[in-house]
Scaffold this motif. Sequence first.
Motif, PDB file in Angstrom:
ATOM      1  N   MET A 270       2.357   3.572   5.479  1.00  0.00           N
ATOM      2  CA  MET A 270       2.394   2.832   6.736  1.00  0.00           C
ATOM      3  C   MET A 270       1.068   2.118   6.998  1.00  0.00           C
ATOM      4  O   MET A 270       1.040   1.042   7.599  1.00  0.00           O
ATOM      5  CB  MET A 270       2.725   3.779   7.892  1.00  0.00           C
ATOM      6  CG  MET A 270       4.151   4.315   7.852  1.00  0.00           C
ATOM      7  SD  MET A 270       4.502   5.505   9.165  1.00  0.00           S
ATOM      8  CE  MET A 270       4.388   4.454  10.614  1.00  0.00           C
ATOM      9  N   LYS A 271      -0.018   2.687   6.515  1.00  0.00           N
ATOM     10  CA  LYS A 271      -1.334   2.058   6.653  1.00  0.00           C
ATOM     11  C   LYS A 271      -1.589   1.033   5.550  1.00  0.00           C
ATOM     12  O   LYS A 271      -2.645   0.398   5.512  1.00  0.00           O
ATOM     13  CB  LYS A 271      -2.435   3.131   6.625  1.00  0.00           C
ATOM     14  CG  LYS A 271      -2.427   4.005   7.876  1.00  0.00           C
ATOM     15  CD  LYS A 271      -3.557   5.027   7.865  1.00  0.00           C
ATOM     16  CE  LYS A 271      -3.555   5.833   9.170  1.00  0.00           C
ATOM     17  NZ  LYS A 271      -4.657   6.813   9.244  1.00  0.00           N
ATOM     18  N   GLU A 272      -0.614   0.908   4.640  1.00  0.00           N
ATOM     19  CA  GLU A 272      -0.632  -0.082   3.554  1.00  0.00           C
ATOM     20  C   GLU A 272      -1.831   0.079   2.628  1.00  0.00           C
ATOM     21  O   GLU A 272      -2.417  -0.890   2.161  1.00  0.00           O
ATOM     22  CB  GLU A 272      -0.591  -1.502   4.120  1.00  0.00           C
ATOM     23  CG  GLU A 272       0.676  -1.789   4.901  1.00  0.00           C
ATOM     24  CD  GLU A 272       0.776  -3.238   5.364  1.00  0.00           C
ATOM     25  OE1 GLU A 272      -0.266  -3.923   5.414  1.00  0.00           O
ATOM     26  OE2 GLU A 272       1.897  -3.675   5.669  1.00  0.00           O
TER      27      GLU A 272
ATOM     28  N   TYR B 265       6.701   7.746  -7.760  1.00  0.00           N
ATOM     29  CA  TYR B 265       5.372   7.364  -8.232  1.00  0.00           C
ATOM     30  C   TYR B 265       4.611   6.615  -7.137  1.00  0.00           C
ATOM     31  O   TYR B 265       5.202   5.899  -6.322  1.00  0.00           O
ATOM     32  CB  TYR B 265       5.475   6.484  -9.470  1.00  0.00           C
ATOM     33  CG  TYR B 265       5.981   7.211 -10.685  1.00  0.00           C
ATOM     34  CD1 TYR B 265       5.133   7.973 -11.473  1.00  0.00           C
ATOM     35  CD2 TYR B 265       7.329   7.156 -11.028  1.00  0.00           C
ATOM     36  CE1 TYR B 265       5.606   8.650 -12.592  1.00  0.00           C
ATOM     37  CE2 TYR B 265       7.815   7.830 -12.128  1.00  0.00           C
ATOM     38  CZ  TYR B 265       6.939   8.588 -12.916  1.00  0.00           C
ATOM     39  OH  TYR B 265       7.416   9.262 -14.015  1.00  0.00           O
ATOM     40  N   TYR B 266       3.282   6.762  -7.169  1.00  0.00           N
ATOM     41  CA  TYR B 266       2.427   6.093  -6.176  1.00  0.00           C
ATOM     42  C   TYR B 266       1.224   5.457  -6.848  1.00  0.00           C
ATOM     43  O   TYR B 266       0.722   5.932  -7.875  1.00  0.00           O
ATOM     44  CB  TYR B 266       1.969   7.094  -5.111  1.00  0.00           C
ATOM     45  CG  TYR B 266       3.097   7.530  -4.208  1.00  0.00           C
ATOM     46  CD1 TYR B 266       3.345   6.856  -3.012  1.00  0.00           C
ATOM     47  CD2 TYR B 266       3.932   8.571  -4.569  1.00  0.00           C
ATOM     48  CE1 TYR B 266       4.390   7.243  -2.192  1.00  0.00           C
ATOM     49  CE2 TYR B 266       4.994   8.962  -3.768  1.00  0.00           C
ATOM     50  CZ  TYR B 266       5.222   8.289  -2.581  1.00  0.00           C
ATOM     51  OH  TYR B 266       6.266   8.646  -1.788  1.00  0.00           O
ATOM     52  N   ILE B 267       0.788   4.349  -6.242  1.00  0.00           N
ATOM     53  CA  ILE B 267      -0.376   3.595  -6.743  1.00  0.00           C
ATOM     54  C   ILE B 267      -1.211   3.158  -5.546  1.00  0.00           C
ATOM     55  O   ILE B 267      -0.663   2.831  -4.480  1.00  0.00           O
ATOM     56  CB  ILE B 267       0.067   2.357  -7.541  1.00  0.00           C
ATOM     57  CG1 ILE B 267       0.678   2.771  -8.886  1.00  0.00           C
ATOM     58  CG2 ILE B 267      -1.105   1.408  -7.801  1.00  0.00           C
ATOM     59  CD1 ILE B 267       1.208   1.616  -9.677  1.00  0.00           C
ATOM     60  N   ARG B 268      -2.511   3.119  -5.696  1.00  0.00           N
ATOM     61  CA  ARG B 268      -3.384   2.607  -4.644  1.00  0.00           C
ATOM     62  C   ARG B 268      -3.220   1.092  -4.565  1.00  0.00           C
ATOM     63  O   ARG B 268      -3.207   0.405  -5.573  1.00  0.00           O
ATOM     64  CB  ARG B 268      -4.851   2.975  -4.972  1.00  0.00           C
ATOM     65  CG  ARG B 268      -5.834   2.540  -3.915  1.00  0.00           C
ATOM     66  CD  ARG B 268      -7.249   2.966  -4.256  1.00  0.00           C
ATOM     67  NE  ARG B 268      -7.417   4.425  -4.224  1.00  0.00           N
ATOM     68  CZ  ARG B 268      -8.591   5.016  -4.142  1.00  0.00           C
ATOM     69  NH1 ARG B 268      -9.700   4.286  -4.068  1.00  0.00           N
ATOM     70  NH2 ARG B 268      -8.676   6.329  -4.127  1.00  0.00           N
ATOM     71  N   LYS B 269      -3.118   0.559  -3.332  1.00  0.00           N
ATOM     72  CA  LYS B 269      -2.979  -0.892  -3.153  1.00  0.00           C
ATOM     73  C   LYS B 269      -4.342  -1.565  -3.133  1.00  0.00           C
ATOM     74  O   LYS B 269      -5.349  -0.941  -2.832  1.00  0.00           O
ATOM     75  CB  LYS B 269      -2.232  -1.192  -1.858  1.00  0.00           C
ATOM     76  CG  LYS B 269      -0.770  -0.778  -1.900  1.00  0.00           C
ATOM     77  CD  LYS B 269      -0.023  -1.197  -0.668  1.00  0.00           C
ATOM     78  CE  LYS B 269       0.247  -2.682  -0.624  1.00  0.00           C
ATOM     79  NZ  LYS B 269       1.131  -3.073   0.493  1.00  0.00           N
TER      80      LYS B 269
END
Length: 350
Positions: free
Chosen positions: A335-337, A346-350
Motif C-alpha cells: 500500500m505504501k508502494e 513472490y515479492y520485490i523491492r520497488k
Amino acid sequence: MDELTATIALSRLKGIDRIKKKAVIDANESLAALFGGKTKIYDESLKAQISAFKDWKDIEKATEKLINLGADIITIRDKTYPELLRHIPDPPVVLYKKGSLKTNSNTLAIVGSRKATFEGIALAEKIANTLSSLGITIVSGLARGIDSSVHKGALSEIGKTTAVLGCGIDICYPAENIRLFEKIGEEGLLLTEYSPGDPPLNYHFPERNRIIAGLSKGILVIEASGKSGSLITARLGLEYARDVMAIPGSIFSDEHKGANALIKQGAKLVDGIEDILATSFPDLTLKKQKKIEMDKDEDYVYSYIGHEKIHVDGLIDRTGMQAKQVMAVLTRLEMKEVVRGFPGGYYIRK
C-alpha cells in the motif's frame, strides 16, 4: 478528391516501398492532382499502381470508423506529425492515432523481452515511472512483458506513454492487454500506420519497430534474448543516430544475451537512471525521493526484500515472524508502494 484521401491512397499502394512513397510526396505538391490524373506521371510502375487503385470506398469506411472510435489521422505533411519520425529514411506516410498526448523530443523507447522475469518487470516499471515523472514520454510496443510494464509505469506520471501498434488502431494485441490499451487511448497515445481492421501480422512488428525507434531520442533495452525483436529496434536506433542503451544481466541467462551483446557492440551500459539522463536528457535531473515512513516491523521485513524476487516463505524463515504477521506487513508495504507482489507469493523491492 481531397489531399487527405489521396495521401491515404498513396499509403495503401502495395507495389511501392515507403522510401519511394516519401519521394512521391516530396516531388508532388498535390497528391489529389496526382491521383486525379492532372499530373503527368513518368514512372511507369507508379502510374500502373495509381491506375489500378480502387479502394476508395474502403478509405471512406475506414475514415468513418475512425471518427466513431474517436481517433484521428495524421499525414506526413501535417505540422502535428512527430518531427523525429519525419526524418527517418522510410517514415509512415499516414499515422492513425487515438489520444491527445503530444509527441515531443523528450521521448525514450524502452523495449525488452516478452518473457520477462519478475525482476525485469519491476525494474522496467520503476524506470518508466521515474522518467515519466520528469516529463519524458515513454514509447513501447504494447507487447507482453517489458513493454506492458513500461506503459503501466509511465501512465501514472506526467510524461505518459505512447504505444505503437502492429495492427489497426481498433485492435488490441495481445488481447490480454485490453484494459491497458483502453487506458493508453484515454490518457496517453495509441499510434499505428496500419488501417483500421488490419490484423497483427508477423511482418508488421519489425515494421512497427522502426516507428518506435524513429519516435524516440534514445532506446533502452531491458532483458532481450539473442533473437529478440527488441534488437531490431536497437539496430534501427543506431541507423537513425539515436542513443542506444542496455541494462546488463547474468551471462548465464538467455533473457540477457541480447542486451549484453548490444553493450559489447557499443551500446551504453546503464546501471542507474542517472546514466539514461546523462546520455539522452542532460538538461534533466532526478527529483529527490521522499522518504517513506515505516514502523519497526515494516522496516525489518523490508530489509530482507531486495531487487531479486523472494518468496513469502523465505521472508517468514528469515525474519522469524509469524506468517500472519508477515503477510500483514507485506500488505502495508504494498500500500505504501515500496514493494511489489507477484503471482505465486513472490515479492520485490520497488
